[in-house]
Design an enzyme around this catalytic site. Structure first.
Site, PDB file in Angstrom:
ATOM      1  N   THR A   1      49.468  27.775  42.457  1.00  0.00           N
ATOM      2  CA  THR A   1      48.011  27.775  42.358  1.00  0.00           C
ATOM      3  C   THR A   1      47.386  27.045  43.546  1.00  0.00           C
ATOM      4  OG1 THR A   1      47.900  25.692  41.122  1.00  0.00           O
ATOM      5  CG2 THR A   1      48.177  27.731  39.833  1.00  0.00           C
TER       6      THR A   1
ATOM      7  N   GLU B   1      45.196  24.830  43.437  1.00  0.00           N
ATOM      8  CA  GLU B   1      45.124  23.409  43.134  1.00  0.00           C
ATOM      9  C   GLU B   1      46.428  22.707  43.528  1.00  0.00           C
ATOM     10  OE1 GLU B   1      42.065  25.552  41.160  1.00  0.00           O
ATOM     11  OE2 GLU B   1      44.233  25.856  41.058  1.00  0.00           O
TER      12      GLU B   1
ATOM     13  N   ALA C   1      62.669  35.798  39.159  1.00  0.00           N
ATOM     14  CA  ALA C   1      62.245  35.313  37.843  1.00  0.00           C
ATOM     15  C   ALA C   1      62.232  33.794  37.843  1.00  0.00           C
ATOM     16  CB  ALA C   1      63.178  35.866  36.758  1.00  0.00           C
TER      17      ALA C   1
ATOM     18  N   GLU D   1      56.480  32.714  51.549  1.00  0.00           N
ATOM     19  CA  GLU D   1      55.740  33.402  50.494  1.00  0.00           C
ATOM     20  C   GLU D   1      54.242  33.128  50.603  1.00  0.00           C
ATOM     21  OE1 GLU D   1      55.425  33.384  45.591  1.00  0.00           O
ATOM     22  OE2 GLU D   1      57.061  32.338  46.588  1.00  0.00           O
TER      23      GLU D   1
ATOM     24  N   PHE E   1      55.393  36.941  33.603  1.00  0.00           N
ATOM     25  CA  PHE E   1      54.635  37.213  34.832  1.00  0.00           C
ATOM     26  C   PHE E   1      55.558  37.609  35.979  1.00  0.00           C
ATOM     27  CE2 PHE E   1      51.754  33.608  33.129  1.00  0.00           C
ATOM     28  CZ  PHE E   1      51.142  34.467  32.241  1.00  0.00           C
TER      29      PHE E   1
END
Length: 383
Positions: free
Chosen positions: A371, A373, A127, A248, A159
């Protein structure tokens, strides 16, 4: 088109056999249930126990903690094969959490939790993201105040993959709000028997990855034992998260490679069978050229991923290469899926066809794990 996955230095004969075992399990035990899982919004818990019993949950974890003690390549093979079978990234999150515990947990924490994770008895979540905090983890608002032998945890997360099905959740929080990034810690909240104040909010309705339960989580004065602080020292959470993010991000790239290859295979088969104007769709030059482009991208993506995998195993994978792999491979995944779906015409828009589901599932790859970006920004800082 079939990419020859076994023709790489790191793909040993033993690892190739393991790949076939994982593929067989995914095709025989998971694919037949996939539609049911998409409808209900989560994957049934017993499947993780089955994976654990076969040594496929966390094969890279040392034997003393319930794993097989093999190389990280085995975990990447599991990621690859589950992605190929249209499985969401639930299992990958589990591996990421396990590595937090393995790398930074105390010996008591490793012995306490890792065997349950390796066996599939417990599923995990991490989380990090909050309603007002995405990639900028320094701005976390969730906080934990120590009171004697426990912390009092307050805040909300959103999310969160595996949010409603996990039994162990690693929560990023501020243990000293005045220290910025140096005040971030990672607390383990056990929710097999949910503690008072812990609540799962909405299971979010996503455009893709339908069988992954993605949730809101709330922590209202949740008491967490002091011994659940990962590493036993406050203020190390930000560094712990940053150091594990390359792993990850490589996982995202591996999944992209697998899905791209599978999409091309599906599309070649479909266009050869589908007829229009007296010939197969594949016989049109535009289709052949487009699929030739997709097949080329598939090979380049796989080569990049294989290079990163080899460097990971050699201990030479730098974070920037992982960032590059994450953003570029996920971008290519979305491009190839779009081109392949177009070859299906109207049928490509129907969820009964794998290409439609793969298209929807792919879009999040450019967002989660940081992201794309942000990946470019991180790469640019080292130029």
């Amino acid at each position: 088109m079939t990419v020859q996955l076994n023709q790489h230095p790191w793909m040993t004969e033993e690892l190739a056999m393991f790949r076939q075992q994982v593929r067989r399990f995914a095709e025989e035990r998971m694919l037949p249930q996939a539609e049911k899982w998409r409808r209900q919004g989560y994957i049934d818990r017993p499947i993780w126990r089955e994976l654990g019993e076969l040594g496929m949950m966390l094969p890279e974890i040392p034997e003393q903690y319930g794993g097989a003690g093999v190389s990280l390549a085995y975990q990447l093979v599991v990621v690859d094969e589950l992605a190929r079978a249209e499985m969401p990234m639930k299992h990958s999150v589990h591996s990421i959490v396990a590595h937090y515990l393995l790398t930074y947990g105390t010996e008591a924490q490793r012995q306490r939790w890792l065997p349950k994770l390796a066996s599939g008895e417990w599923l995990t979540a991490i989380a990090m993201t909050e309603p007002g905090c995405g990639s900028d983890l320094k701005t976390l608002r969730t906080h934990a105040q120590r009171q004697g032998d426990h912390y009092v945890l307050n805040g909300s997360k959103t999310f969160i993959t595996n949010g409603s099905t996990a039994q162990l959740i690693v929560v990023a929080c501020k243990t000293d709000p005045g220290l910025g990034a140096k005040g971030v810690s990672l607390l383990v909240v056990e929710v097999d028997n949910p503690p008072p104040g812990f609540r799962v909010g909405r299971v979010l309705d996503k455009m893709g990855q339908k069988s992954a339960d993605t949730c809101e989580l709330f922590f209202d004065d949740v008491k967490v034992p002091v011994e659940n602080l990962i590493g036993g020292v406050e203020g190390l959470g930000f560094a712990q998260m940053m150091s594990e993010l390359p792993w990850e991000r490589l996982i995202v790239a591996v999944a992209a490679a697998a899905v791209i290859e599978r999409a091309v295979e599906h599309t070649v088969q479909y266009t050869r069978e589908r007829k229009a104007f007296g010939q197969s769709i594949f016989d049109f030059q535009n289709t052949r050229f487009k699929l030739a482009e997709c097949a080329t991208i598939a090979h380049i993506v796989r080569s990049f991923v294989n290079d990163c995998t080899q460097r990971l195993l050699d201990g030479t994978l730098d974070p920037e290469a992982a960032y590059m792999a994450k953003w570029w491979c996920s971008e290519q995944q979305c491009k190839v899926l779009d081109d392949c779906l177009q070859c299906y015409g109207g049928y490509g828009y129907m969820n009964e066809y794998p290409i439609a589901r793969m298209y929807a599932d792919a879009r999040i790859q450019r967002i989660y794990g940081g992201t794309n970006e942000l990946m470019k920004e991180l790469i640019a800082r080292k130029l």
